[in-house]
Design a protein around this motif. Structure first.
Motif, PDB file in Angstrom:
ATOM      1  N   GLU A  49      11.749  20.761  -1.669  1.00 31.73           N
ATOM      2  CA  GLU A  49      10.669  21.354  -0.881  1.00 31.73           C
ATOM      3  C   GLU A  49       9.304  21.010  -1.480  1.00 31.73           C
ATOM      4  O   GLU A  49       8.362  20.676  -0.763  1.00 31.73           O
ATOM      5  N   ARG A  50       9.206  21.090  -2.786  1.00 28.39           N
ATOM      6  CA  ARG A  50       7.952  20.781  -3.476  1.00 28.39           C
ATOM      7  C   ARG A  50       7.567  19.319  -3.264  1.00 28.39           C
ATOM      8  O   ARG A  50       6.413  18.999  -2.975  1.00 28.39           O
ATOM      9  N   GLU A  51       8.538  18.406  -3.378  1.00 30.70           N
ATOM     10  CA  GLU A  51       8.257  16.986  -3.170  1.00 30.70           C
ATOM     11  C   GLU A  51       7.862  16.708  -1.717  1.00 30.70           C
ATOM     12  O   GLU A  51       6.979  15.882  -1.471  1.00 30.70           O
ATOM     13  N   ALA A  52       8.503  17.382  -0.771  1.00 33.77           N
ATOM     14  CA  ALA A  52       8.169  17.183   0.639  1.00 33.77           C
ATOM     15  C   ALA A  52       6.734  17.618   0.916  1.00 33.77           C
ATOM     16  O   ALA A  52       6.001  16.938   1.640  1.00 33.77           O
ATOM     17  N   VAL A  53       6.326  18.734   0.340  1.00 35.03           N
ATOM     18  CA  VAL A  53       4.950  19.202   0.522  1.00 35.03           C
ATOM     19  C   VAL A  53       3.963  18.193  -0.064  1.00 35.03           C
ATOM     20  O   VAL A  53       2.936  17.891   0.560  1.00 35.03           O
ATOM     21  N   GLU A  54       4.286  17.637  -1.225  1.00 33.60           N
ATOM     22  CA  GLU A  54       3.403  16.634  -1.837  1.00 33.60           C
ATOM     23  C   GLU A  54       3.281  15.397  -0.955  1.00 33.60           C
ATOM     24  O   GLU A  54       2.188  14.860  -0.769  1.00 33.60           O
ATOM     25  N   ILE A  56       3.754  15.151   2.307  1.00 35.51           N
ATOM     26  CA  ILE A  56       3.020  15.489   3.527  1.00 35.51           C
ATOM     27  C   ILE A  56       1.520  15.553   3.248  1.00 35.51           C
ATOM     28  O   ILE A  56       0.709  15.049   4.029  1.00 35.51           O
ATOM     29  N   GLU A  57       1.136  16.156   2.130  1.00 37.28           N
ATOM     30  CA  GLU A  57      -0.288  16.230   1.781  1.00 37.28           C
ATOM     31  C   GLU A  57      -0.879  14.843   1.527  1.00 37.28           C
ATOM     32  O   GLU A  57      -1.997  14.553   1.941  1.00 37.28           O
ATOM     33  N   ARG A  58      -0.107  13.962   0.859  1.00 35.16           N
ATOM     34  CA  ARG A  58      -0.580  12.593   0.633  1.00 35.16           C
ATOM     35  C   ARG A  58      -0.770  11.868   1.951  1.00 35.16           C
ATOM     36  O   ARG A  58      -1.735  11.125   2.142  1.00 35.16           O
ATOM     37  N   ARG A  60      -1.406  13.238   4.859  1.00 37.27           N
ATOM     38  CA  ARG A  60      -2.547  13.823   5.579  1.00 37.27           C
ATOM     39  C   ARG A  60      -3.870  13.297   5.045  1.00 37.27           C
ATOM     40  O   ARG A  60      -4.795  13.050   5.808  1.00 37.27           O
ATOM     41  N   ARG A  61      -3.962  13.199   3.731  1.00 33.16           N
ATOM     42  CA  ARG A  61      -5.207  12.680   3.135  1.00 33.16           C
ATOM     43  C   ARG A  61      -5.402  11.227   3.509  1.00 33.16           C
ATOM     44  O   ARG A  61      -6.503  10.807   3.814  1.00 33.16           O
ATOM     45  N   GLY A  62      -4.339  10.460   3.471  1.00 37.13           N
ATOM     46  CA  GLY A  62      -4.396   9.052   3.845  1.00 37.13           C
ATOM     47  C   GLY A  62      -5.135   8.220   2.809  1.00 37.13           C
ATOM     48  O   GLY A  62      -5.890   8.714   1.988  1.00 37.13           O
ATOM     49  N   ALA A  63      -4.932   6.948   2.888  1.00 41.51           N
ATOM     50  CA  ALA A  63      -5.614   6.015   1.996  1.00 41.51           C
ATOM     51  C   ALA A  63      -6.902   5.551   2.666  1.00 41.51           C
ATOM     52  O   ALA A  63      -6.968   5.430   3.888  1.00 41.51           O
ATOM     53  N   PRO A  64      -7.934   5.231   1.895  1.00 41.74           N
ATOM     54  CA  PRO A  64      -9.202   4.833   2.493  1.00 41.74           C
ATOM     55  C   PRO A  64      -9.150   3.488   3.206  1.00 41.74           C
ATOM     56  O   PRO A  64      -9.922   3.249   4.122  1.00 41.74           O
TER      57      PRO A  64
END
Length: 88
Positions: A49-54, A56-58, A60-64
């Motif tokens: 669960e912790r890895e999935a949240v990480e 998903i957050e990555r 969402r932020r996306g790469a520039p």
């Protein structure tokens, strides 16, 4: 107060030993194994669960340097031809 806590711990240990003698070694070993596997499963589930949240957050932020077309990511590094591309 401390004496009562120690007495309660001693009583709990004695009751656990008595129950262990009543149900037998095989069942005790089986219960211990089930407890360990449940603990391991719960720990792995929390880690997943912790890895999935990480992840998903990555995402969402996306790469520039990555553009998104709908649900498709198109990194800018894929735009040009590479030096090792042998097509003419």
């Amino acid at each position: 107060m401390v004496e009562k806590v120690l007495a309660a711990i001693g009583l709990a240990v004695c009751i656990a030993l008595l129950l262990g003698m009543l149900i037998g070694r095989g069942r005790v070993a089986e219960m211990v194994q089930r407890t360990r596997s449940a603990w391991r499963w719960n720990r792995q589930r929390r880690s997943a669960e912790r890895e999935a949240v990480e992840v998903i957050e990555r995402a969402r932020r996306g790469a520039p340097n990555v553009q998104r077309e709908g649900n498709v990511y198109r990194p800018s590094s894929f735009n040009g031809r590479r030096a090792d591309d042998h097509q003419e």
